[in-house]
Design a protein around this motif. Structure first.
Motif, PDB file in Angstrom:
ATOM      1  N   GLY A 128       0.840  -1.006  -0.069  1.00  0.00           N
ATOM      2  CA  GLY A 128       0.088  -0.073  -0.039  1.00  0.00           C
ATOM      3  C   GLY A 128       0.872   1.278  -0.028  1.00  0.00           C
ATOM      4  O   GLY A 128       0.544   2.360  -0.790  1.00  0.00           O
ATOM      5  N   SER A 131       2.543   1.772  -3.473  1.00  0.00           N
ATOM      6  CA  SER A 131       1.630   2.340  -4.334  1.00  0.00           C
ATOM      7  C   SER A 131       1.244   3.914  -4.105  1.00  0.00           C
ATOM      8  O   SER A 131       1.255   4.608  -5.055  1.00  0.00           O
ATOM      9  CB  SER A 131       0.293   1.596  -4.439  1.00  0.00           C
ATOM     10  OG  SER A 131       0.622   0.467  -4.618  1.00  0.00           O
ATOM     11  N   THR A 135       2.452   6.943  -6.780  1.00  0.00           N
ATOM     12  CA  THR A 135       1.679   7.938  -7.164  1.00  0.00           C
ATOM     13  C   THR A 135       2.109   9.172  -7.031  1.00  0.00           C
ATOM     14  O   THR A 135       2.033  10.147  -7.979  1.00  0.00           O
ATOM     15  CB  THR A 135       0.296   7.520  -6.504  1.00  0.00           C
ATOM     16  OG1 THR A 135      -0.106   6.456  -7.029  1.00  0.00           O
ATOM     17  CG2 THR A 135      -0.740   8.473  -7.118  1.00  0.00           C
ATOM     18  N   SER A 148      -4.523   5.101  -4.228  1.00  0.00           N
ATOM     19  CA  SER A 148      -3.374   4.377  -4.522  1.00  0.00           C
ATOM     20  C   SER A 148      -2.932   3.333  -3.186  1.00  0.00           C
ATOM     21  O   SER A 148      -2.917   2.130  -3.418  1.00  0.00           O
ATOM     22  CB  SER A 148      -2.206   4.858  -4.958  1.00  0.00           C
ATOM     23  OG  SER A 148      -2.670   5.600  -6.331  1.00  0.00           O
ATOM     24  N   ILE A 151      -5.842   0.769  -3.075  1.00  0.00           N
ATOM     25  CA  ILE A 151      -5.597  -0.271  -3.869  1.00  0.00           C
ATOM     26  C   ILE A 151      -4.417  -1.029  -3.800  1.00  0.00           C
ATOM     27  O   ILE A 151      -4.450  -2.303  -3.760  1.00  0.00           O
ATOM     28  CB  ILE A 151      -5.308   0.496  -5.449  1.00  0.00           C
ATOM     29  CG1 ILE A 151      -6.703   1.095  -5.905  1.00  0.00           C
ATOM     30  CG2 ILE A 151      -4.841  -0.733  -6.186  1.00  0.00           C
ATOM     31  CD1 ILE A 151      -6.472   1.964  -7.096  1.00  0.00           C
ATOM     32  N   GLY A 152      -3.421  -0.490  -2.925  1.00  0.00           N
ATOM     33  CA  GLY A 152      -2.471  -1.352  -2.869  1.00  0.00           C
ATOM     34  C   GLY A 152      -2.600  -2.145  -1.748  1.00  0.00           C
ATOM     35  O   GLY A 152      -1.747  -3.421  -1.554  1.00  0.00           O
ATOM     36  N   ILE A 180      -6.778  -3.294 -10.015  1.00  0.00           N
ATOM     37  CA  ILE A 180      -6.296  -2.272  -9.775  1.00  0.00           C
ATOM     38  C   ILE A 180      -7.064  -1.410 -10.801  1.00  0.00           C
ATOM     39  O   ILE A 180      -7.659  -0.202 -10.242  1.00  0.00           O
ATOM     40  CB  ILE A 180      -4.812  -1.975 -10.437  1.00  0.00           C
ATOM     41  CG1 ILE A 180      -3.913  -2.553  -9.210  1.00  0.00           C
ATOM     42  CG2 ILE A 180      -4.447  -0.362 -10.504  1.00  0.00           C
ATOM     43  CD1 ILE A 180      -2.523  -2.827  -9.850  1.00  0.00           C
ATOM     44  N   ALA A 184      -9.816   1.700  -9.307  1.00  0.00           N
ATOM     45  CA  ALA A 184      -9.314   3.092  -9.500  1.00  0.00           C
ATOM     46  C   ALA A 184     -10.378   3.883 -10.189  1.00  0.00           C
ATOM     47  O   ALA A 184     -10.776   4.890 -10.254  1.00  0.00           O
ATOM     48  CB  ALA A 184      -8.129   2.828 -10.562  1.00  0.00           C
ATOM     49  N   SER A 203      -0.249   2.522  -8.788  1.00  0.00           N
ATOM     50  CA  SER A 203      -0.792   1.061  -8.147  1.00  0.00           C
ATOM     51  C   SER A 203       0.016  -0.195  -8.797  1.00  0.00           C
ATOM     52  O   SER A 203       0.009  -1.039  -8.299  1.00  0.00           O
ATOM     53  CB  SER A 203      -2.232   1.195  -8.387  1.00  0.00           C
ATOM     54  OG  SER A 203      -2.693   2.150  -7.401  1.00  0.00           O
TER      55      SER A 203
END
Length: 261
Positions: A128, A131, A135, A148, A151-152, A180, A184, A203
């Motif tokens: 996390g 990512s 970003t 991000s 997502i991570g 991802i 996103a 990500s």
């Protein structure tokens, strides 16, 4: 005589196991070959040969006191454990310098092989953070970094699950790319001031096969063309898997949303 032959075979098994651990942990081909040959050279054998590919190890020893012996080891699963590479490399040097006996070296090698990875929650949290920070590097704002990070975390949990069931690397990256792209799209659709491109670029960085690409280049430079090309092809297909997963989700999502984010 029989005792000497047994010592040679034990030495060969030790060298093969050391090479196996290094190769499974992400070491370069030439480093594995050098380690195996360095260990086998301790007994001053007439013939010492090692041939390593990303999926197999072949080692041969021969001497007047014994018949030629060849040992083959198939490598089926590989990961990135550079700590094990360092530990085995250090052990092999201490062994060749006579600082540790073969019996103790075997025991220490087994301990290295059983060394557990970092706890899963550290791996997930690190994914996390990686990512989120990537970003930021690629120009994302604070909201992009937060998205991000989420997502991570999700990606790290998915990787932990697929690693436990020993799933294919390509399948894992394909599903990771889909994950991802989906998250996103969801966040950029309903959260203002977020940017889809920066979020996705940051990500996917934990999935990028950086070590495989580096090893492919280093093996090729060292003259191990077979290993270099095979690692490069592996990295290429991993990249294709990631791009396919993200691309398919983006194509479907943008079509459903009318291209409006």
């Amino acid at each position: 005589m029989r005792s000497l032959i047994m010592q040679h075979k034990a030495l060969l098994k030790f060298a093969i196991q050391a090479g196996e651990i290094m190769l499974r942990s992400g070491a370069e081909t030439y480093r594995v070959e050098d380690t195996i040959e360095r260990i086998l050279s301790v007994h001053n054998l007439e013939v010492v040969e090692a041939f390593v590919t990303p999926t197999g190890i072949f080692a041969t020893i021969d001497d007047k006191s014994m018949e030629m012996t060849t040992l083959v080891k198939r490598i089926r699963h590989r990961s990135i454990r550079l700590d094990k590479v360092m530990l085995v490399n250090d052990l092999s040097r201490r062994f060749t310098e006579g600082k540790i006996s073969l019996e103790n070296a075997m025991l220490e090698l087994n301990e290295i092989d059983q060394k557990p990875p970092y706890p899963y929650y550290i791996m997930i949290g690190s994914t996390g953070l990686v990512s989120a920070f990537f970003t930021a590097v690629f120009g994302g704002n604070l909201r992009d970094c937060i998205v991000s990070f989420v997502i991570g975390i999700s990606l790290g949990m998915m990787q932990h699950f697929f690693n436990k069931i020993r799933s294919s690397r390509f399948l894992t990256d394909l599903i990771g790319g889909c994950l991802i792209g989906s998250i996103a799209l969801l966040f950029t659709r309903f959260l203002p001031s977020t940017h889809l491109d920066q979020i996705i670029i940051g990500s996917i960085m934990p999935l990028v096969p950086g070590v495989a690409i580096t090893n492919a280049i280093r093996d090729t430079i060292e003259g191990d063309l077979l290993s270099g090309v095979s690692r490069a092809v592996e990295a290429f297909f991993v990249a294709i898997s990631i791009a396919t997963g993200v691309g398919v989700v983006l194509k479907i999502g943008l079509a459903l949303l009318g291209g409006i984010l």
